[in-house]
Motif scaffolding. Structure first.
Motif, PDB file in Angstrom:
ATOM      1  N   GLN A   1       0.840  -1.191   0.000  1.00 54.49           N
ATOM      2  CA  GLN A   1       0.000   0.000   0.000  1.00 54.49           C
ATOM      3  C   GLN A   1       0.875   1.241   0.000  1.00 54.49           C
ATOM      4  O   GLN A   1       1.962   1.248   0.584  1.00 54.49           O
ATOM      5  N   THR A   2       0.376   2.280  -0.605  1.00 54.02           N
ATOM      6  CA  THR A   2       1.105   3.533  -0.600  1.00 54.02           C
ATOM      7  C   THR A   2       0.925   4.211   0.760  1.00 54.02           C
ATOM      8  O   THR A   2       0.023   3.864   1.533  1.00 54.02           O
TER       9      THR A   2
ATOM     10  N   GLU B   1      -0.159   7.116   1.148  1.00 52.58           N
ATOM     11  CA  GLU B   1      -1.466   7.778   1.102  1.00 52.58           C
ATOM     12  C   GLU B   1      -2.586   6.811   1.502  1.00 52.58           C
ATOM     13  O   GLU B   1      -3.435   7.155   2.324  1.00 52.58           O
ATOM     14  N   GLN B   2      -2.559   5.596   0.952  1.00 49.48           N
ATOM     15  CA  GLN B   2      -3.605   4.622   1.289  1.00 49.48           C
ATOM     16  C   GLN B   2      -3.585   4.289   2.777  1.00 49.48           C
ATOM     17  O   GLN B   2      -4.638   4.197   3.415  1.00 49.48           O
ATOM     18  N   GLN B   3      -2.391   4.116   3.323  1.00 55.95           N
ATOM     19  CA  GLN B   3      -2.275   3.758   4.735  1.00 55.95           C
ATOM     20  C   GLN B   3      -2.757   4.899   5.634  1.00 55.95           C
ATOM     21  O   GLN B   3      -3.466   4.668   6.618  1.00 55.95           O
TER      22      GLN B   3
ATOM     23  N   GLU C   1      -6.524   5.091   5.487  1.00 57.95           N
ATOM     24  CA  GLU C   1      -7.146   4.035   6.293  1.00 57.95           C
ATOM     25  C   GLU C   1      -7.126   4.370   7.779  1.00 57.95           C
ATOM     26  O   GLU C   1      -8.099   4.124   8.489  1.00 57.95           O
TER      27      GLU C   1
END
Length: 92
Positions: free
Chosen positions: A3-4, A6-8, A11
């Motif tokens: 995951q990037t 940004e995604q982390q 979340e």
């Protein structure tokens, strides 16, 4: 698949803010997302623990600071943690 950052971060914000991750954009502010100041502090602590970094100790602007600003701070902290520190000169 990794995951990037940004995604982390999205979340973590979604989980601790109790909001739908689809509503988060880099331009969003935590205030826009309905995140209160206590939740924001929990988000910062969780991000620091998750990435193993310490975010700059400054007054966060939770009302006007964007998620992009948070992402930038996380990336800078990750880069700083990954940069080897200069060794101290040895005593001769």
């Amino acid at each position: 698949m990794t995951q990037t950052v940004e995604q982390q971060v999205f979340e973590i914000v979604a989980r601790l803010g109790g909001i739908d991750i689809a509503t988060i954009t880099p331009e969003s502010t935590l205030k826009d997302l309905g995140v209160d100041s206590l939740e924001a502090i929990e988000i910062i602590f969780d991000i620091e623990e998750h990435f193993g970094v310490t975010l700059p100790d400054r007054d966060p602007d939770f009302d006007n600071g964007s998620v992009q600003g948070l992402l930038n701070a996380v990336r800078q902290a990750i880069d700083a943690a990954a940069t080897p520190k200069a060794s101290a000169p040895s005593a001769a």
